[in-house]
Design a protein around this motif. Structure first.
Motif, short mmCIF file in Angstrom:
data_model
loop_
_atom_site.label_atom_id
_atom_site.label_comp_id
_atom_site.label_asym_id
_atom_site.label_seq_id
_atom_site.Cartn_x
_atom_site.Cartn_y
_atom_site.Cartn_z
N GLY A 11 -18.79 19.44 -83.71
CA GLY A 11 -20.19 19.11 -83.89
C GLY A 11 -20.85 19.82 -85.06
O GLY A 11 -22.02 19.59 -85.34
N THR A 12 -20.09 20.69 -85.76
CA THR A 12 -20.68 21.43 -86.88
C THR A 12 -20.35 20.81 -88.23
O THR A 12 -20.71 21.36 -89.27
CB THR A 12 -20.19 22.89 -86.87
OG1 THR A 12 -18.75 22.91 -87.01
CG2 THR A 12 -20.58 23.58 -85.58
N GLY A 13 -19.68 19.69 -88.24
CA GLY A 13 -19.32 19.03 -89.49
C GLY A 13 -18.11 18.16 -89.28
O GLY A 13 -17.83 17.74 -88.15
N ALA A 14 -17.39 17.87 -90.35
CA ALA A 14 -16.18 17.06 -90.26
C ALA A 14 -14.97 17.97 -90.18
O ALA A 14 -14.89 18.99 -90.87
CB ALA A 14 -16.07 16.14 -91.47
N SER A 60 -14.64 20.60 -93.61
CA SER A 60 -15.80 21.50 -93.62
C SER A 60 -15.46 22.91 -94.07
O SER A 60 -16.23 23.54 -94.79
CB SER A 60 -16.44 21.54 -92.22
OG SER A 60 -17.07 20.32 -91.94
N THR A 61 -14.32 23.43 -93.63
CA THR A 61 -13.96 24.80 -93.98
C THR A 61 -13.13 24.90 -95.26
O THR A 61 -13.02 25.98 -95.84
CB THR A 61 -13.16 25.47 -92.85
OG1 THR A 61 -11.91 24.77 -92.68
CG2 THR A 61 -13.93 25.44 -91.55
N LEU A 85 -13.83 23.54 -100.24
CA LEU A 85 -14.88 22.99 -99.38
C LEU A 85 -15.11 21.52 -99.72
O LEU A 85 -15.22 21.15 -100.89
CB LEU A 85 -16.17 23.78 -99.55
CG LEU A 85 -16.08 25.27 -99.20
CD1 LEU A 85 -17.41 25.95 -99.48
CD2 LEU A 85 -15.67 25.47 -97.75
N GLY A 86 -15.19 20.69 -98.69
CA GLY A 86 -15.33 19.26 -98.91
C GLY A 86 -14.05 18.59 -99.34
O GLY A 86 -14.08 17.46 -99.83
N GLY A 87 -12.90 19.27 -99.13
CA GLY A 87 -11.62 18.67 -99.46
C GLY A 87 -11.36 17.46 -98.57
O GLY A 87 -11.19 17.60 -97.36
N ASN A 124 -15.53 16.45 -102.27
CA ASN A 124 -16.84 15.87 -102.50
C ASN A 124 -17.89 16.63 -101.68
O ASN A 124 -17.56 17.54 -100.92
CB ASN A 124 -16.84 14.37 -102.17
CG ASN A 124 -16.44 14.10 -100.73
OD1 ASN A 124 -17.07 14.58 -99.78
ND2 ASN A 124 -15.37 13.33 -100.54
N LYS A 125 -19.13 16.24 -101.85
CA LYS A 125 -20.22 16.86 -101.11
C LYS A 125 -20.93 15.85 -100.22
O LYS A 125 -22.08 16.05 -99.82
CB LYS A 125 -21.21 17.53 -102.07
CG LYS A 125 -21.67 16.66 -103.22
CD LYS A 125 -22.43 17.48 -104.25
CE LYS A 125 -22.78 16.63 -105.47
NZ LYS A 125 -23.42 17.41 -106.53
N LEU A 126 -20.19 14.78 -99.87
CA LEU A 126 -20.77 13.71 -99.06
C LEU A 126 -21.30 14.23 -97.73
O LEU A 126 -22.39 13.89 -97.30
CB LEU A 126 -19.73 12.62 -98.83
CG LEU A 126 -20.20 11.38 -98.07
CD1 LEU A 126 -21.21 10.61 -98.89
CD2 LEU A 126 -19.00 10.48 -97.73
N ALA A 127 -20.48 15.07 -97.06
CA ALA A 127 -20.89 15.62 -95.76
C ALA A 127 -20.77 17.14 -95.76
O ALA A 127 -20.67 17.77 -94.71
CB ALA A 127 -20.04 15.03 -94.64
#
Length: 315
Positions: A179-182, A201-202, A226-228, A244-247
């Protein structure tokens, strides 16, 4: 274009290939050696299409099962003449409903030649409230491994379609909470037989046993990516990662090349890094015509809009 990370011949395929279609929004792609063309998924329509070197698009899977809202990861299973597609519903597909949003999740199997559906594999496995099967990695024996960034799991699927959870949650990224990201998205089978998986996320990379699911974190000397989102393994042993920085607001639209320090991916170092010209790249693919990066305009969908173009740009 940087010669240090370019791969393959560049004949007949442009450096930038732009496809035009009605809100296709592909997130994943693969190379079809039989056609000498790309195959792309569709976040908006849940379909699969053929894209040639000039950007011309030919539909392949045109009328997907109603359970398939968005197709994401796409993998050619050439020895068995099959096409494998990870599917889910993040609420941005044309057929998304409250009942299917983050509930319908699985892998679809199609005939590679005709696009005819063979069967679906339900991958909403386990007690987690959300599921979103995403990328599909393929072993030589036809076993598929599917990532799920919503439940933060990796599933193992036999050729016949029997599915089970291989890796669960915390083992993939210690300290990360649902729930804290992808969670884990990018996944590949290494030629040595183990899996490599990246946590969005990490930005951590993990080496995973394909047999037992045992997880070992790969020491990244250049720090986490990050965002890999996705990565490809190249013939020279390196890994090309798109982020990317999509999520992930701390992510970067970039391409990073990693090289194993000791050959077995217990540790890796960054050997090249470059910001990417297109916004929100989501996949990367080695082909006989070079390594291409896909940018399918996902940011439009997340703000309630659509776009009719996407870009394949050669590294």
């Amino acid at each position: 274009m940087s010669d240090s990370i370019s791969g393959g011949t560049e004949a007949n395929f442009a450096e930038v290939i732009t496809g035009h279609a009605d809100a296709l929004h592909p997130e994943g792609f693969d190379w079809d050696p039989n056609r000498g063309a790309f195959l792309v998924s569709s976040t908006r329509h849940g379909t699969a299409s053929i894209v040639d070197g000039s950007g011309r698009i030919t539909p392949l899977v045109t009328d997907p099962d109603p359970r398939i809202v968005s197709t994401v990861g796409i993998t050619v299973d050439l020895p068995r003449n099959r096409l494998l597609l990870g599917y889910h519903d993040l609420g941005i597909g044309a057929r998304s409903t409250p009942e299917t949003n983050l509930k319908e999740s699985g892998m679809a199997v199609y005939d590679l030649t005709t696009g005819e559906e063979q069967f679906l594999v339900d991958l909403a496995l386990g007690p987690e409230p959300m599921h979103a099967a995403d990328r599909v990695a393929l072993a030589e024996d036809g076993t598929a491994y599917v990532s799920d960034p919503a439940a933060n799991k990796i599933y193992r699927v036999s050729v016949e379609g029997k599915a089970e959870v291989l890796v669960d949650s915390q083992a993939l990224s210690p300290g990360w909470e649902l729930g804290t990201g992808a969670g884990v998205i990018g996944i590949r089978v290494h030629p040595a037989g183990y899996l490599l998986a990246m946590h969005y996320s990490t930005g951590l990379l993990a080496r995973v046993s394909a047999d037992t699911g045992e997880v070992h974190q790969v020491e990244l000397e250049g720090g986490p990516i990050l965002g890999g989102d996705a990565f490809a393994l190249r013939a020279d042993g390196t890994m090309v990662v798109v982020s990317n920085k999509l999520a992930n607001e701390n992510g970067e639209d970039a391409v990073t090349v990693l090289s194993p320090v000791d050959g077995d991916w217990s540790a890796a170092k960054t050997v090249h890094h470059q910001p990417w010209a297109e916004q929100n790249p989501t996949d990367v693919l080695p082909t006989p015509h070079g390594d291409y990066v896909l940018s399918g305009r996902p940011e439009y969908l997340f703000r309630g809009e659509t776009a009719d173009d996407f870009v394949l740009r050669r590294i």
